[in-house]
Write an enzyme that holds these catalytic residues in place. Structure first.
Site, PDB file in Angstrom:
ATOM      1  N   ASP A 100      -6.763  -6.427  -0.688  1.00 49.84           N
ATOM      2  CA  ASP A 100      -5.451  -6.098  -0.146  1.00 49.84           C
ATOM      3  C   ASP A 100      -5.437  -4.572   0.060  1.00 49.84           C
ATOM      4  OD1 ASP A 100      -2.632  -6.346   0.389  1.00 49.84           O
ATOM      5  OD2 ASP A 100      -2.294  -5.540  -1.620  1.00 49.84           O
ATOM      6  N   LEU A 101      -4.494  -4.076   0.843  1.00 51.14           N
ATOM      7  CA  LEU A 101      -4.446  -2.630   1.109  1.00 51.14           C
ATOM      8  C   LEU A 101      -3.360  -1.926   0.283  1.00 51.14           C
ATOM      9  CD1 LEU A 101      -5.297  -0.129   2.852  1.00 51.14           C
ATOM     10  CD2 LEU A 101      -3.565  -0.865   4.505  1.00 51.14           C
ATOM     11  N   ASP A 102      -2.093  -2.291   0.577  1.00 49.61           N
ATOM     12  CA  ASP A 102      -0.959  -1.601  -0.056  1.00 49.61           C
ATOM     13  C   ASP A 102      -0.927  -1.891  -1.562  1.00 49.61           C
ATOM     14  OD1 ASP A 102       0.160  -0.531   2.350  1.00 49.61           O
ATOM     15  OD2 ASP A 102       0.939  -2.516   2.842  1.00 49.61           O
ATOM     16  N   THR A 116       0.691   2.879  -1.172  1.00 55.04           N
ATOM     17  CA  THR A 116       1.755   2.886  -0.165  1.00 55.04           C
ATOM     18  C   THR A 116       2.963   2.078  -0.625  1.00 55.04           C
ATOM     19  OG1 THR A 116       0.352   1.237   0.847  1.00 55.04           O
ATOM     20  CG2 THR A 116       0.526   3.335   1.999  1.00 55.04           C
ATOM     21  N   LYS A 128       6.570  -7.023  -2.630  1.00 53.78           N
ATOM     22  CA  LYS A 128       5.141  -6.676  -2.548  1.00 53.78           C
ATOM     23  C   LYS A 128       4.343  -7.815  -1.932  1.00 53.78           C
ATOM     24  CE  LYS A 128       4.839  -3.135  -6.065  1.00 53.78           C
ATOM     25  NZ  LYS A 128       4.325  -2.746  -7.375  1.00 53.78           N
ATOM     26  N   GLY A 129       3.539  -7.482  -0.948  1.00 56.12           N
ATOM     27  CA  GLY A 129       2.690  -8.479  -0.295  1.00 56.12           C
ATOM     28  C   GLY A 129       3.412  -9.320   0.741  1.00 56.12           C
ATOM     29  N   VAL A 130       4.724  -9.132   0.840  1.00 58.20           N
ATOM     30  CA  VAL A 130       5.552  -9.957   1.727  1.00 58.20           C
ATOM     31  C   VAL A 130       5.698  -9.256   3.088  1.00 58.20           C
ATOM     32  CG1 VAL A 130       7.881 -10.906   1.959  1.00 58.20           C
ATOM     33  CG2 VAL A 130       6.771 -10.901  -0.268  1.00 58.20           C
ATOM     34  N   ARG A 177       7.070  -7.781   6.727  1.00 64.04           N
ATOM     35  CA  ARG A 177       8.202  -6.886   6.972  1.00 64.04           C
ATOM     36  C   ARG A 177       9.518  -7.664   7.156  1.00 64.04           C
ATOM     37  NH1 ARG A 177       7.183  -3.121  11.919  1.00 64.04           N
ATOM     38  NH2 ARG A 177       5.222  -2.922  10.790  1.00 64.04           N
ATOM     39  N   SER A 188      -4.815  -7.713   4.637  1.00 65.08           N
ATOM     40  CA  SER A 188      -3.508  -7.089   4.407  1.00 65.08           C
ATOM     41  C   SER A 188      -2.421  -7.712   5.278  1.00 65.08           C
ATOM     42  CB  SER A 188      -3.601  -5.592   4.726  1.00 65.08           C
ATOM     43  OG  SER A 188      -2.319  -5.009   4.771  1.00 65.08           O
ATOM     44  N   ALA A 189      -1.217  -7.791   4.736  1.00 63.70           N
ATOM     45  CA  ALA A 189      -0.071  -8.294   5.502  1.00 63.70           C
ATOM     46  C   ALA A 189       0.490  -7.229   6.441  1.00 63.70           C
ATOM     47  CB  ALA A 189       1.031  -8.730   4.535  1.00 63.70           C
ATOM     48  N   LYS A 203       1.147  -4.533   9.328  1.00 66.66           N
ATOM     49  CA  LYS A 203       0.821  -4.214  10.719  1.00 66.66           C
ATOM     50  C   LYS A 203       0.400  -2.752  10.854  1.00 66.66           C
ATOM     51  CE  LYS A 203       3.628  -7.792  12.700  1.00 66.66           C
ATOM     52  NZ  LYS A 203       4.675  -8.269  13.538  1.00 66.66           N
ATOM     53  N   ASN A 204       0.655  -1.980   9.807  1.00 63.72           N
ATOM     54  CA  ASN A 204       0.271  -0.562   9.822  1.00 63.72           C
ATOM     55  C   ASN A 204      -1.105  -0.321   9.216  1.00 63.72           C
ATOM     56  OD1 ASN A 204       2.768   0.613  10.904  1.00 63.72           O
ATOM     57  ND2 ASN A 204       3.699  -0.168   9.024  1.00 63.72           N
ATOM     58  N   LYS A 227       1.269 -14.174   3.475  1.00 68.86           N
ATOM     59  CA  LYS A 227       1.007 -14.539   2.086  1.00 68.86           C
ATOM     60  C   LYS A 227       2.317 -15.080   1.494  1.00 68.86           C
ATOM     61  CE  LYS A 227      -2.178 -10.604   1.713  1.00 68.86           C
ATOM     62  NZ  LYS A 227      -2.413  -9.271   1.134  1.00 68.86           N
ATOM     63  N   GLU A 276      -5.902  -8.086  -5.573  1.00 61.25           N
ATOM     64  CA  GLU A 276      -4.491  -8.130  -5.139  1.00 61.25           C
ATOM     65  C   GLU A 276      -3.543  -7.502  -6.159  1.00 61.25           C
ATOM     66  OE1 GLU A 276      -2.026  -8.683  -3.241  1.00 61.25           O
ATOM     67  OE2 GLU A 276      -2.896  -9.589  -1.468  1.00 61.25           O
ATOM     68  N   ASP A 277      -2.496  -6.829  -5.681  1.00 63.06           N
ATOM     69  CA  ASP A 277      -1.490  -6.277  -6.599  1.00 63.06           C
ATOM     70  C   ASP A 277      -0.165  -7.018  -6.502  1.00 63.06           C
ATOM     71  OD1 ASP A 277      -0.720  -5.271  -4.035  1.00 63.06           O
ATOM     72  OD2 ASP A 277       0.529  -3.788  -5.060  1.00 63.06           O
TER      73      ASP A 277
HETATM   74  C1  BG6 Z   1       2.238  -5.573   2.516  1.00 62.63           C
HETATM   75  C2  BG6 Z   1       3.173  -4.830   1.604  1.00 62.63           C
HETATM   76  O1  BG6 Z   1       0.924  -5.155   2.305  1.00 62.63           O
HETATM   77  O2  BG6 Z   1       2.590  -5.345   3.866  1.00 62.63           O
HETATM   78  C3  BG6 Z   1       4.611  -5.198   1.888  1.00 62.63           C
HETATM   79  O3  BG6 Z   1       2.861  -5.146   0.257  1.00 62.63           O
HETATM   80  C4  BG6 Z   1       4.905  -4.956   3.365  1.00 62.63           C
HETATM   81  O4  BG6 Z   1       5.455  -4.428   1.068  1.00 62.63           O
HETATM   82  C5  BG6 Z   1       3.919  -5.736   4.215  1.00 62.63           C
HETATM   83  O5  BG6 Z   1       6.229  -5.365   3.666  1.00 62.63           O
HETATM   84  C6  BG6 Z   1       4.125  -5.494   5.700  1.00 62.63           C
HETATM   85  O6  BG6 Z   1       3.843  -4.161   5.978  1.00 62.63           O
HETATM   86  P1  BG6 Z   1       4.189  -3.414   7.345  1.00 62.63           P
HETATM   87  O7  BG6 Z   1       3.442  -2.114   7.211  1.00 62.63           O
HETATM   88  O8  BG6 Z   1       3.663  -4.270   8.452  1.00 62.63           O
HETATM   89  O9  BG6 Z   1       5.667  -3.258   7.413  1.00 62.63           O
HETATM   90 MG    MG Z   2      -0.379  -5.093  -2.003  1.00 63.99          MG
END
Ligand code: BG6
Ligand code: MG
Length: 225
Positions: A9-11, A17, A45-47, A49, A114-115, A117-118, A145, A169-170
């Protein structure tokens, strides 16, 4: 059965982040007239946007139309990007780069799952794109996820069986995604916030391939590294 691939996972795993997501959501909640606590943030977390926004609005007992939600999600992302744009490699969590290099030199394939988009922007900011054999992120999946899609797609692109994958995963949603995909999973963080992972680590600074191998052998897991 041997572990052939590690999926990250990334964030909150590669970079912290999660704190920027929290600040952005908290600012948005304040603008909508309610407080948003760090404990409540665990639910996000992990959810994805949009799902995160739904959870936030539920907490604040605020109702919005679909159009208003699109505007709010975009606004939150802009608040978040203000922090992301200022990131550099200093923000890579301790031990991560060394661990990725160690895995690679031991022949383990590496994917990002990673979930977000960034994710591509963040990897570019911290100069870590080159460390991953494949990258699967929020732009290339349709089910968030705890659906296992993000990890299954990573395994498929790596041409590795899910049972030969180990996920880091966190987030609870991410741990469930890994388990739903038939993968082993290590929770990055405390078992107080996370359940059902095979193991927990506080971070990567004391972890290397050799230790990981010993660990699994000692615990008599059904596979070895
Ligand atoms: C997950 C984060 O990795 O990405 C979530 O844990 C976040 O908190 C999700 O909402 C979506 O991220 P983004 O950058 O597309 O808004
Ligand atoms: Mg995470």
């Amino acid at each position: 059965m041997k572990i052939k691939a590690c999926l990250f996972d990334l964030d909150g795993v590669i970079v912290d982040t999660a704190k920027y997501h929290y600040i952005a959501w908290k600012e948005m909640a304040a603008g909508l007239g309610f407080d948003f606590t760090e404990k409540e943030n665990e639910l996000l977390k992990g959810v994805s946007r949009m799902h995160s926004l739904d959870i936030l609005l539920d907490i604040g007992k605020v109702t919005k139309t679909e159009e208003e939600k699109q505007v709010l999600a975009e606004k939150k992302n802009q608040l978040y990007l203000d922090y992301v744009k200022r990131m550099d490699e200093v923000e890579i969590l301790p031990g991560v780069t060394q661990f990725l290099d160690d895995l690679r030199s031991n022949g383990i394939l590496i994917a990002l799952g990673s979930a977000s988009k960034n994710a591509p922007l963040i990897l570019e900011r911290i100069h870590l794109e080159g460390k991953f054999d494949v990258i699967v992120d929020g732009n290339s999946i349709s089910s968030a996820k705890p659906d296992p899609e993000v990890f299954l797609k990573g395994a498929e692109l790596l041409m590795v069986n899910p049972a030969e994958c180990l996920v880091f995963e966190d987030a609870q949603a991410g741990i469930e995604a890994a388990l739903n995909g038939g993968m082993k999973v290590i929770g990055v963080g405390s078992s107080v916030n996370l359940s059902h992972a095979d193991h927990y680590i506080p971070g990567f600074d004391k972890l290397d391939y050799e230790l990981l191998s010993k660990w699994y052998q000692k615990e008599d897991m059904s596979y070895e590294l």
